[in-house]
Design a protein around this motif. Structure first.
Motif, PDB file in Angstrom:
ATOM      1  N   GLN A   1      -1.707   3.210   4.712  1.00 20.25           N
ATOM      2  CA  GLN A   1      -2.245   3.238   6.068  1.00 20.25           C
ATOM      3  C   GLN A   1      -1.536   4.295   6.905  1.00 20.25           C
ATOM      4  O   GLN A   1      -2.161   4.975   7.723  1.00 20.25           O
ATOM      5  CB  GLN A   1      -2.081   1.858   6.720  1.00 20.25           C
ATOM      6  N   ARG A   2      -0.235   4.445   6.695  1.00 23.59           N
ATOM      7  CA  ARG A   2       0.542   5.479   7.392  1.00 23.59           C
ATOM      8  C   ARG A   2       0.857   6.576   6.385  1.00 23.59           C
ATOM      9  O   ARG A   2       1.652   6.400   5.481  1.00 23.59           O
ATOM     10  CB  ARG A   2       1.816   4.890   7.986  1.00 23.59           C
TER      11      ARG A   2
ATOM     12  N   ASP B   1       0.811  -1.217   0.000  1.00 23.56           N
ATOM     13  CA  ASP B   1       0.000   0.000   0.000  1.00 23.56           C
ATOM     14  C   ASP B   1       0.847   1.270   0.000  1.00 23.56           C
ATOM     15  O   ASP B   1       0.388   2.320  -0.451  1.00 23.56           O
ATOM     16  CB  ASP B   1      -0.943   0.001   1.208  1.00 23.56           C
ATOM     17  N   HIS B   2       2.093   1.212   0.480  1.00 14.96           N
ATOM     18  CA  HIS B   2       2.916   2.423   0.516  1.00 14.96           C
ATOM     19  C   HIS B   2       3.989   2.436  -0.585  1.00 14.96           C
ATOM     20  O   HIS B   2       4.975   3.173  -0.494  1.00 14.96           O
ATOM     21  CB  HIS B   2       3.565   2.592   1.898  1.00 14.96           C
TER      22      HIS B   2
ATOM     23  N   ASP C   1      -1.544   7.763  11.143  1.00 15.54           N
ATOM     24  CA  ASP C   1      -2.480   6.764  10.648  1.00 15.54           C
ATOM     25  C   ASP C   1      -3.695   7.465  10.053  1.00 15.54           C
ATOM     26  O   ASP C   1      -4.085   8.550  10.492  1.00 15.54           O
ATOM     27  CB  ASP C   1      -2.921   5.830  11.772  1.00 15.54           C
ATOM     28  N   VAL C   2      -4.289   6.834   9.063  1.00  9.35           N
ATOM     29  CA  VAL C   2      -5.442   7.427   8.394  1.00  9.35           C
ATOM     30  C   VAL C   2      -6.562   7.709   9.393  1.00  9.35           C
ATOM     31  O   VAL C   2      -7.217   8.751   9.335  1.00  9.35           O
ATOM     32  CB  VAL C   2      -5.929   6.501   7.263  1.00  9.35           C
ATOM     33  N   GLU C   3      -6.781   6.805  10.343  1.00  5.51           N
ATOM     34  CA  GLU C   3      -7.848   6.996  11.318  1.00  5.51           C
ATOM     35  C   GLU C   3      -7.593   8.225  12.186  1.00  5.51           C
ATOM     36  O   GLU C   3      -8.510   9.001  12.471  1.00  5.51           O
ATOM     37  CB  GLU C   3      -7.980   5.751  12.210  1.00  5.51           C
TER      38      GLU C   3
END
Length: 655
Positions: free
Chosen positions: A338-339, A265-266, A308-310
């Motif tokens: 995600q990060r 993802d990164h 973090d996305v959250e």
């Protein structure tokens, strides 16, 4: 055999080869620390004990011989021809056709071919032979007895003896000397090394060279296909060996220690960061930090901060979709990991050249710090599309153009100081409605400034000093109720300080120095700012008296009104500003005497009163501040020479 038997009968005792009797007991003293007579007595006792022991051994051996059957035994119904001798140590004999054969035994093999059983002397000859074999058997058993005796005597001799009695003194001394030499040879060089030169660990071995693997070759195309989608110019740019994009692609395939696959993802984020690095680097390394390209997650690299996305979603209060879905204006949109790398801190990394437009690929970036580098020219157009940018620090570079700065609609902190900007402030600054801090000092900006900034009511810190701005300080300053710091000195402003400044209740610092056309009376409204700690109004054109209201400022620590046209007496109310540390009233027209209330300013460190019309005696309360033991000491007390003051014990200078 007969010779040994004769020796036995003549000597009266048995001696085997290398054996010893009681007379051969060691002549060495039993205990060297005892007298000679004691040792002689002990030796005699030992000899008696030895003789008794040997006699007991002989008796025991004889008993064993008899019990073992050292007699001639004949078998049932046997004749003289087939007898067997079963004595200990005697070999069996057989008759074979008149030839008598001795098998084994202690003697050599013998044949008796000439013996006739019918010979009248046959029995005598047979008895003589049996007697001789018996003597040989006894001789062998005596030799065993001597060996047992010798071993027992040696064991007894060791009893009660120390190592010092058994080891030769010379050998022992040589061994001790050798041990000492070895110890000295080892310890002395170590001591010399530790005293003369500090120990330096050997450098670590160089890392292994990176070699392409077959598996990474298989990943190359898959990774390249994903990277081409976010590369300006697409696959053509990615395949061009002269581009930083191609270098970053090859690095990720063959050199990156993390060996990311195409599905990570990164992958996009790591690729963009390395493109920026290859365009602007190599950068100055920071000791003890993980440099860009280290085999860890890019969020661990020096100067990169992630969330973090959250966490980001909570912070943005519902703007997360706008932040993560907007992409670039040209349609390029990298995958959101995600990060998320939301802050890049590259201050003093010697990033050189033009600002890389690839920063705009990180469209979710919120904070970008490129202060104190070697950047030149204008900001590239794509960089203005970082719609989510909140902080942009570009101080101490050689930039010349930020005309489209207003595109940063969420910008809160902007630093453009110490660059090479010239001309009027771009009109797009009007769009920075969320701006809180603005640093523009030490540039060549001209024209009016507050016509553009007067509606930015969120402003907290405004630093526009050391430019060529013109016009007046507007009353709209009073609308910036969040102002804490204002620095407008060293410009070409004129007029007076607006009274509306009193509405800025959070104001802590106000500096308007070296503005020769700013004049009029110093507003007493400054005395209505309870948080004010720093007031610098020197080298202007202020007239009138020093406001008594300044005594209300309990937090004021710095007051400088030097080099103006102020007159009248120093207000005694100034003695209530008990936090004052620096007071500058020099080069004005103050007259009268120095108020004794100033002696209450116990935190004073520097006082400048020179080149004024003050007279009279220096109050003793002020002199007491010059010698206060361990408390704050008044270091500088510079007065007019017309004031009576001892320069040795009180004042420091006069003029």
């Amino acid at each position: 055999s007969s010779s040994r038997a004769g020796s036995r009968s003549r000597g009266g005792s048995s001696r085997g080869r290398g054996g010893r009797d009681s007379d051969s007991v060691s002549s060495a003293p039993i205990d060297p620390s005892k007298p000679q007579w004691w040792n002689d007595q002990k030796k005699a006792e030992r000899r008696r004990s030895e003789n008794e022991r040997k006699e007991a051994l002989r008796a025991e051996n004889e008993r064993r011989k008899i019990e073992a059957g050292n007699v001639v035994s004949y078998g049932r119904g046997a004749s003289a021809r087939d007898f067997r001798d079963v004595r200990v140590g005697v070999a069996n004999e057989d008759f074979d056709g008149g030839r008598r054969k001795n098998r084994g035994g202690a003697g050599a093999e013998q044949y008796y071919d000439d013996m006739d059983p019918d010979d009248p002397h046959y029995d005598q000859m047979e008895l003589a032979r049996a007697k001789k074999l018996s003597e040989m058997n006894a001789e062998m058993m005596d030799m065993d007895d001597d060996r047992i005796a010798k071993r027992t005597t040696a064991d007894e001799e060791l009893q009660g003896r120390s190592i010092w009695d058994l080891v030769d003194r010379g050998t022992l001394m040589v061994g001790c000397c050798l041990i000492c030499v070895v110890i000295i040879a080892v310890t002395v060089p170590v001591a010399l090394i530790s005293e003369d030169e500090p120990y330096v660990a050997a450098p670590p071995p160089p890392p292994p060279t990176v070699a392409p693997s077959r598996m990474r070759d298989l990943d190359r195309d898959a990774i390249g296909e994903r990277l081409a989608k976010i590369t300006p110019g697409g696959l053509d740019t990615l395949m061009d060996p002269s581009t930083a994009h191609h270098r970053a692609w090859m690095w990720m395939v063959y050199e990156d220690g993390m060996e990311l696959g195409a599905a990570k993802d990164h992958l996009h984020q790591r690729y963009v960061l390395m493109v920026i690095y290859f365009i602007s680097g190599p950068w100055t390394p920071v000791e003890g930090r993980l440099e860009w390209g280290s085999p860890v997650h890019e969020c661990e690299w020096e100067g990169i901060f992630c969330k973090d996305v959250e966490e980001l979603e909570q912070e943005l209060e519902g703007r997360i979709e706008e932040l993560l879905e907007v992409g670039r204006e040209d349609g390029i949109k990298i995958d959101v990991p995600q990060r998320v790398a939301n802050k890049l801190h590259l201050r003093q990394r010697l990033v050189s050249g033009e600002v890389p437009s690839e920063f705009s690929l990180l469209y979710y970036l919120q904070h970008l710090d490129l202060e104190n580098n070697k950047l030149i020219g204008a900001l590239p157009t794509p960089l203005y599309k970082l719609f989510n940018l909140q902080t942009l620090f570009l101080e101490q570079n050689d930039l010349t153009n930020v005309d489209a700065i207003g595109e940063y609609r969420h910008l809160e902190h902007l630093a453009l100081s110490k660059n090479n900007f010239q001309g009027p402030l771009p009109e797009s600054f009007k769009n920075l409605k969320k701006l809180k801090t603005l640093y523009l000092h030490t540039n060549g900006f001209t024209g009016t400034v507050f016509d553009i900034l007067k509606d930015v009511e969120s402003m907290e810190l405004l630093d526009i000093a050391f430019n060529k701005f013109e016009g007046t300080l507007p009353s709209e300053l009073g609308k910036m109720k969040n102002l804490t710091s204002v620095f407008v000195g060293h410009n070409n402003f004129n007029g007076e300080i607006p009274l509306e400044i009193a509405q800025c209740k959070n104001l802590k610092e106000f500096q308007c120095d070296a503005s020769h056309d700013i004049g009029g009376p110093i507003p007493s409204a400054f005395g209505m700012l309870p948080e004010l700690t720093f007031l610098k109004l020197d080298t202007c054109a202020f007239t009138g008296t020093l406001p008594m209201s300044l005594g209300n400022l309990q937090k004021l620590s710095f007051l400088d009104v030097n080099s103006n046209d102020l007159k009248g007496q120093i207000p005694s109310q100034l003695g209530k500003a008990t936090s004052l540390k620096t007071l500058g009233l020099a080069n004005n027209n103050f007259d009268g005497s120095i108020p004794s209330e100033m002696g209450k300013l116990v935190d004073l460190e520097k006082v400048y009163l020179q080149n004024t019309d003050l007279t009279g005696d220096m109050p003793q309360q002020m002199c007491d501040l010059r010698n206060r033991g361990n408390e704050t000491v008044l270091e500088v007390l510079w007065v007019p020479c017309e004031v009576t003051c001892d320069l040795d014990t009180c004042c420091t200078d006069c003029s």
